[in-house]
Design a protein around this motif. Structure first.
Motif, mmCIF file in Angstrom:
data_model
loop_
_atom_site.group_PDB
_atom_site.id
_atom_site.type_symbol
_atom_site.label_atom_id
_atom_site.label_comp_id
_atom_site.label_asym_id
_atom_site.label_seq_id
_atom_site.Cartn_x
_atom_site.Cartn_y
_atom_site.Cartn_z
ATOM 1 N N ARG A 130 36.503 -1.455 -7.238
ATOM 2 C CA ARG A 130 37.947 -1.605 -7.439
ATOM 3 C C ARG A 130 38.754 -1.136 -6.240
ATOM 4 O O ARG A 130 39.516 -0.172 -6.315
ATOM 5 C CB ARG A 130 38.413 -0.862 -8.714
ATOM 6 C CG ARG A 130 37.581 -1.096 -9.956
ATOM 7 C CD ARG A 130 37.337 -2.560 -10.275
ATOM 8 N NE ARG A 130 38.532 -3.327 -10.510
ATOM 9 C CZ ARG A 130 38.774 -4.485 -9.877
ATOM 10 N NH1 ARG A 130 37.925 -4.984 -8.982
ATOM 11 N NH2 ARG A 130 39.865 -5.147 -10.133
ATOM 12 N N TYR A 180 40.030 -14.515 -1.253
ATOM 13 C CA TYR A 180 38.857 -15.181 -0.646
ATOM 14 C C TYR A 180 39.000 -15.327 0.865
ATOM 15 O O TYR A 180 38.431 -16.241 1.472
ATOM 16 C CB TYR A 180 38.595 -16.527 -1.358
ATOM 17 C CG TYR A 180 38.278 -16.257 -2.796
ATOM 18 C CD1 TYR A 180 37.016 -15.822 -3.170
ATOM 19 C CD2 TYR A 180 39.268 -16.311 -3.776
ATOM 20 C CE1 TYR A 180 36.738 -15.474 -4.488
ATOM 21 C CE2 TYR A 180 39.004 -15.959 -5.094
ATOM 22 C CZ TYR A 180 37.725 -15.548 -5.427
ATOM 23 O OH TYR A 180 37.444 -15.184 -6.720
ATOM 24 N N SER A 238 36.386 -6.704 -3.087
ATOM 25 C CA SER A 238 35.475 -7.173 -4.135
ATOM 26 C C SER A 238 34.558 -8.281 -3.658
ATOM 27 O O SER A 238 33.353 -8.275 -3.939
ATOM 28 C CB SER A 238 36.274 -7.691 -5.328
ATOM 29 O OG SER A 238 37.016 -6.659 -5.908
ATOM 30 N N THR A 255 41.249 -7.872 -0.969
ATOM 31 C CA THR A 255 40.334 -7.108 -1.819
ATOM 32 C C THR A 255 38.991 -6.936 -1.127
ATOM 33 O O THR A 255 38.603 -7.778 -0.317
ATOM 34 C CB THR A 255 40.141 -7.833 -3.170
ATOM 35 O OG1 THR A 255 39.143 -7.133 -3.932
ATOM 36 C CG2 THR A 255 39.697 -9.282 -3.012
ATOM 37 N N ASP A 257 48.052 -14.124 -2.706
ATOM 38 C CA ASP A 257 46.807 -13.535 -3.189
ATOM 39 C C ASP A 257 45.695 -14.079 -2.298
ATOM 40 O O ASP A 257 45.326 -15.248 -2.378
ATOM 41 C CB ASP A 257 46.603 -13.935 -4.661
ATOM 42 C CG ASP A 257 45.316 -13.371 -5.243
ATOM 43 O OD1 ASP A 257 44.462 -12.892 -4.473
ATOM 44 O OD2 ASP A 257 45.156 -13.420 -6.479
HETATM 45 C C1 LIG Z 1 42.315 -15.223 -6.896
HETATM 46 C C2 LIG Z 1 41.859 -13.872 -7.281
HETATM 47 N N1 LIG Z 1 42.702 -12.845 -7.156
HETATM 48 C C3 LIG Z 1 42.339 -11.597 -7.495
HETATM 49 C C4 LIG Z 1 41.085 -11.333 -7.999
HETATM 50 C C5 LIG Z 1 40.762 -9.939 -8.430
HETATM 51 O O1 LIG Z 1 40.220 -9.205 -7.402
HETATM 52 P P1 LIG Z 1 39.999 -7.648 -7.528
HETATM 53 O O2 LIG Z 1 38.552 -7.442 -7.821
HETATM 54 O O3 LIG Z 1 40.389 -7.101 -6.199
HETATM 55 O O4 LIG Z 1 40.869 -7.118 -8.606
HETATM 56 C C6 LIG Z 1 40.171 -12.365 -8.166
HETATM 57 C C7 LIG Z 1 38.854 -12.097 -8.747
HETATM 58 O O5 LIG Z 1 38.131 -12.941 -9.184
HETATM 59 C C8 LIG Z 1 40.569 -13.658 -7.784
HETATM 60 O O6 LIG Z 1 39.755 -14.700 -7.930
#
Ligand SMILES: Cc1ncc(COP(=O)(O)O)c(C=O)c1O
Length: 415
Positions: A261, A222, A252, A250, A219
């Motif tokens: 999204r 960041y 985001s 992401t 994941d």
């Molecule tokens: C470690 C981690 N993974 C995934 C996400 C979710 O991201 P997304 O907005 O792409 O669903 C976050 C969001 O805070 C996150 O901190």
């Protein structure tokens, strides 16, 4: 105007029984704090909200302009495709190549997700079933555990704050657990602890994955929010990574597009296909103007990603300087949009949930208690640097006043 008929709740002729997978979910530990935050806001308190990693900055205007232009085109209002339009997947491949030297085939090694959280959750559903075990990093970002639980899998959480030790523990678990873990989830830069790794961590992880035959999900939320010259490595840059796992990214955080999204899964074609298959049953893909604007973001707005990371660094320094000044021990993070702070004495005994409630109730500052990220998070708070520097300094003043028993003031009154 016709009003909706009221549905009397007590008229249900039988008892509603939800599925076991819902009952198996652990309690949501942020609930109490969210309720108090809501009550404070309703009462007119200007809460300084450092609770959630929810960016407050606007995306680059080029992105929103493209969105507006695409909205005007009637062809963009139909169902899209669940794995994302081809040009978007090509843009993701181009960015991976540019940033990490990773070559990906957009046709079978990339799928677009409705935010990486959706993609991650459905990937767990695609890979895990009863009797399967996943290793998740602790303290944990809640969905890393919940998604495995919803897929009926078992969770073993291993402390990830010392990455080398984490790998040793993964190997130890694989040696001693039967059946062996099927999946290892990693998340560096890590939410909430902000721990980071270098490429050799992933090189070793890939070797372990091959040796013990587990799949990997990285994941990489960041990826772009890094400080002081640190560059977070991609799991996919390690030799052989695509043969054992995938990585989620992401838009985001990197592009301040959390509400849009837009996320991606890239890497192992079989895992990508499994996710795409599940998504093919569940959704019709992202709204097409969103996908078109996301292409423009990646193609033309890379400079704004750097500017944003620099802004987070300034905020990190403002918050860490302030907390150190009032006597807190904080490690300056090299990445993420969080500060992971140890609760100072004499407050540590109070527990992170009650301490966070105190900061909110008496100080008007919302933070996330470490306990919300599992037992390994106890003793810590996670503060998201999503407010501007002035508000972060104000937050520190309010925390200081609250802990030194000066009467609490609202942010607006104190400003
Ligand atoms: C470690 C981690 N993974 C995934 C996400 C979710 O991201 P997304 O907005 O792409 O669903 C976050 C969001 O805070 C996150 O901190």
């Amino acid at each position: 105007m016709r009003s909706e008929p009221e549905v009397p709740m007590s008229d249900t002729p039988f008892s509603i029984s939800v599925a076991d997978r819902v009952k198996r979910l652990p309690p949501y530990l942020f609930g109490k704090i969210n309720k108090l935050k809501y009550e404070k806001r309703v009462a007119g308190v200007d809460v300084i909200d450092l609770g959630m990693g929810n960016p407050t900055d606007a995306p680059d205007p080029m992105i929103t302009e493209k969105m507006a232009e695409s909205l005007a085109d009637s062809r963009n209002h139909r169902y899209s495709v669940s794995n994302g339009i081809a040009n978007l997947r090509k843009e993701v491949a181009a960015r991976y190549n540019r940033k990490y030297g990773v070559r990906l085939n957009p046709d079978n090694e990339i799928v677009t997700c409705i935010g990486s959280k959706e993609g991650f959750s459905h990937m767990c559903l695609a890979l895990m079933g009863p009797g399967d075990t996943a290793i998740v990093p602790a303290p944990y970002f809640p969905v890393h555990v919940y998604a495995v639980a919803l897929a009926a899998g078992n969770v073993i959480s291993l402390d990830c704050r010392e990455p080398e030790k984490f790998l040793q523990n993964v190997a130890y678990t694989c040696e001693h657990l039967y059946p062996k873990p099927k999946l290892v989830i990693v998340n560096y830069p890590h939410n909430p602890s902000t721990t980071v790794v270098e490429q050799d961590f992933y090189d070793d992880l890939v070797k372990l994955a091959k040796k013990y035959e587990f799949m990997v999900i990285s994941d990489f939320a960041y990826a772009d929010i890094c400080f002081d010259g640190y560059q977070a490595p991609s799991f996919l840059s390690s030799k052989g990574a695509s043969s054992v796992g995938v990585e989620f990214t992401t838009m985001s955080k990197s592009f301040s597009m959390a509400g849009w999204r837009v996320g991606f899964c890239a890497g192992n074609p079989e895992m990508v296909r499994a996710l795409a298959t599940i998504k093919g049953y569940y959704d019709y893909g992202l709204f097409q103007p969103t996908q078109i604007a996301a292409i423009v973001a990646m193609r033309h707005c890379e400079a704004s990603v750097g500017t944003l990371a620099a802004e987070y660094q300034v905020r990190r320094d403002a918050l860490c300087d302030g907390l150190e000044r009032i006597g807190w021990e904080v490690e300056r993070p090299k990445a993420t949009m969080f500060v992971w702070a140890k609760i100072p004495e004499p407050w540590a005994q109070m527990g992170s949930i009650d301490f966070s409630m105190k900061l909110l109730d008496e100080g008007g500052v919302a933070v996330s208690p470490g306990r919300g990220f599992g037992e390994d998070g106890e003793g810590y708070l996670r503060l998201a640097i999503v407010e501007n520097v002035q508000r972060l300094r104000q937050a520190v003043r309010q925390i200081d006043r609250c802990l030194n028993k000066t009467p609490a003031v609202s942010a607006s009154a104190a400003e």
